[in-house]
Design an enzyme around this catalytic site. Structure first.
Site: not given
Length: 738
Positions: A129, A213, A306
């Site tokens: 990430k 974040e 995916r």
């Protein structure tokens, strides 16, 4: 029906045989497309999945280890060995497990086996990430403010959180599904949340690194389905809204996202395509964005490399088979359609059916599917939305990001069911608790919602707690109907979504009592139809033809309800008297019959109905002291509602032991079958009210048990790494006030 892929004499051939490195509904989903294309399939399974549906449906199946996924579905060496033994040329990973594992992709390549997914470099870049956000920033994709660096010192992360400003979101840099994710609203909560997120991340993904974040207060979760081929072509298959979540996990998804302008849709799609191109992506992927309801801004969140759980809603609005697209791309063929040819027609919803208890903080449940009745599907994939294209697709980057809306015929509302379990299957503690996915499509959002509500009304499960009733409440919620969604939707509308459970109506009580009486007598007679049609010639319990049935709400504190059932003058008809507290309701000459062991017909107040009533006997090995578990339960499905009543246990049985589920204050019990992750206290320790005492894990979800009193630990009944059954006393704390 779906849109067929374009055929071309120059197309590369499909694989002859593929291995599916997964289980449950996604394995069945891949098998279905493979069979359609004439591709043979190989299933792998753990010991507890030996009789699973995906094992039965595949052409071949191989056991690869014990139940824990670390010893079976995550064993790359065993899966590769099965590929060689079976002759499988490629591996479809589904989602979860090894689907986003770059090492697995690389090992397959070394063995000459195709990974039906993106290159390992894309998995690595987008699987982190922190790295992915740096790549996106460089590609011009907006990102949420936060710290995405490598310094994992807890104090440093805390200082970064203070700099960003609370509330903040702690997220594992790898993985997904809400694992390793914690929302922190105040500084004093940060350290405990950080430890928990790191621990869960390490167990789930083998890496405890996190990022911090800014937490957007009124966010929506909007994601874009992208597809890329090996020739440089990338397209967007439009967006989905997945905002309504619990425990940071999705439970209902829809396409397209409600309330987006065409300009915003085009901007989202363009940014998602740019994200895929930035990492030379190949195959199916999902670019996830946080959409700020207050500012209408959106920020890159992560990319899932995916096929997503919610891919069917995209299939329903585009008419495309995304698994077929995956196989085409993996074989080296170009994308089947250009951007300008990809349709967006109507509206679709997907509701995930989970084994869990929404009224108990959505804690997962386990056990057998004693009874399962589902709505009848009308489509396997999706409705046909376009005439078959007549020329080969192009992936022209300049193709406009405007959906094609031409259709070959007027569409009818449709329903699709994706499931990996059938009646009698066991929902265990080792894997995700999702039972099935209910997918619907309509000409617009209003019609699709109506189809969803109807499908949920027809969905009946007994044996485990499910979220079906909650989903029905959600689909009928005014704010949800209006499309006013956000990730905090459930807590915001909690009281509306969880109204007080109403008392069962006299009609339901009468039906339950008649069912019990008829069922009891049916075991004494060979009559195949109404067992009491000859009641006038028989005597039960004295000179009167009578049964007295005691019922109780599924609540140990509820008062018992007495129902008198007597034969009426006309055979097959009964007089029923319901006495509940001070209320009394009588029904005269009620026609009633058992059509099957679970189907009951009756006419009450001039209203005829066919009602499903399922008996759930107590588990055979439950100690008598577990009072609430020794009761037989009756599950009544009527008018789209489920009512559960119990037949109270005999007094002699209850006298054998106390009700452990109503044990003394201070006793902490396992709320579900679980693995003990960490015991944080020992005998003699002083604890404060609210202090974490035991950490449990069930179905990939971590639960922290906290003391509800301040006092001294008297006993500890579990240890780290131990499997404990539901109801087991784990820690006993003597209340200071006692």
């Amino acid at each position: 029906m779906h849109i067929d892929l374009l055929s071309s004499s120059s197309s590369k051939p499909h694989f002859d045989k593929i291995l599916i490195a997964n289980r449950g509904e996604i394995a069945c989903r891949v098998i279905r497309t493979a069979k359609k294309l004439g591709i043979k399939t190989v299933a792998v399974y753990s010991e507890v999945d030996a009789n699973s549906l995906h094992v039965q449906q595949a052409d071949e199946a191989y056991c690869i280890g014990p139940a824990p996924s670390s010893e079976s579905y995550l064993r790359m060496d065993k899966i590769i060995e099965v590929c060689h033994r079976s002759g499988a040329q490629a591996v479809h990973p589904g989602y979860g497990f090894l689907s986003e594992n770059a090492k697995f992709s690389e090992q397959l390549a070394e063995e000459g086996i195709v990974f039906i997914g993106p290159p390992s470099s894309a998995i690595v870049s987008m699987g982190s990430k922190s790295e992915s956000k740096n790549i996106m920033s460089a590609a011009g994709v907006p990102c949420v403010p936060g710290y995405h660096g490598t310094n994992q010192d807890p104090q440093y992360l805390f200082e970064e959180a203070q700099r960003i400003g609370f509330p903040v979101l702690i997220k594992a840099i790898h993985g997904g599904g809400g694992k390793g994710m914690r929302t922190v609203h105040a500084a004093e909560e940060f350290q405990e949340a950080l430890e928990s997120a790191k621990r869960e991340s390490l167990k789930s993904f083998g890496d405890d690194n996190v990022l911090v974040e800014k937490y957007i207060v009124r966010p929506r979760h909007v994601e874009v389905q992208v597809f890329a081929d090996t020739l440089g072509g990338v397209v967007s298959l439009w967006e989905r809204d997945c905002s309504v979540q619990r425990r940071n996990q999705k439970i209902i998804e829809e396409a397209p996202a409600p309330g987006l302008t065409s300009e915003l849709r085009a901007d989202l799609s363009a940014k998602a395509v740019a994200a895929a191109k930035a990492v030379n992506y190949v195959g199916a992927g999902t670019v996830e964005f946080i959409f700020d309801n207050d500012t209408q801004d959106f920020f890159f969140m992560e990319m899932n490399t995916r096929l997503q759980v919610e891919h069917p809603v995209t299939e329903m609005v585009t008419g495309l088979d995304l698994v077929e697209w995956q196989l085409e791309v993996a074989a080296g063929n170009p994308l089947p359609l250009s951007q300008s040819a990809i349709p967006l027609v109507g509206h679709a919803f997907e509701a995930r059916i989970y084994a869990e208890n929404p009224r108990n903080n959505f804690l997962p449940d386990s056990g057998p599917l004693l009874y399962l009745s589902t709505p009848t599907p009308t489509h396997v994939f999706a409705p046909t939305l376009l005439p078959l294209a007549g020329s080969s697709a192009s992936s022209d980057a300049s193709a406009p990001l405007v959906p094609s809306r031409s259709t070959s015929s007027v569409m009818a509302p449709s329903l699709r069911l994706e499931q990996g379990f059938t009646q009698g299957s066991q929902i265990g503690v080792f894997y995700d608790p999702m039972i099935a996915k209910l997918v619907v499509h309509g000409r617009d959002r209003k019609e699709a919602l109506r189809m969803l509500r109807r499908g949920l009304e027809e969905y009946k499960v007994v044996g485990v707690s499910t979220n079906v009733e909650f989903l029905r409440s959600l689909a009928g919620n005014d704010a949800f109907i209006a499309g006013d969604v956000e990730t905090g939707f459930i807590p915001k509308h909690f009281d509306e979504l969880f109204p007080p459970i109403s008392d069962p109506s006299p009609e339901i009580l009468a039906q339950a009592a008649l069912f019990v009486a008829l069922r009891e007598h049916s075991s004494q007679t060979s009559s195949p139809s109404s067992p009491w049609t000859t009641l006038h010639a028989r005597r039960f319990g004295g000179d009167e033809y009578e049964r007295i049935i005691t019922l109780q709400k599924d609540d140990s504190s509820a008062e018992p309800i007495t129902v008198h059932v007597k034969s009426a003058q006309q055979p097959g008809h009964f007089n029923v008297d319901v006495q509940s507290g001070a209320s009394r309701t009588s029904f005269t000459s009620v026609p009633a019959s058992l059509v099957s062991p679970t189907t009951f017909n009756s006419t009450l107040n001039s209203a005829s109905s066919e009602t499903t009533i399922v008996s759930q006997p107590p588990p055979p090995a439950v100690p008598a002291s577990l009072q609430t578990n020794t009761m037989e339960r009756l599950h009544i499905f009527s008018g789209g509602q489920k009512t559960t009543l119990v037949l109270p246990s005999p007094k002699w049985l209850l006298s054998l032991g106390g009700d452990v589920l109503n044990a003394a204050k201070g006793a902490l019990r396992a709320p579900m079958p679980s693995l003990v992750v960490e015991v944080r206290v020992k005998v003699g320790d002083k604890v404060e009210k609210g202090q974490p005492v035991v950490v449990l894990e069930s179905m990939k979800t971590e639960t922290v048990l906290r003391s509800d009193v301040s006092g001294i630990v008297k006993a500890v009944g579990c240890k780290n790494g131990e499997m404990v059954e539901e109801g087991r006393e784990l820690v006993d704390i003597e209340d200071n006030d006692s």
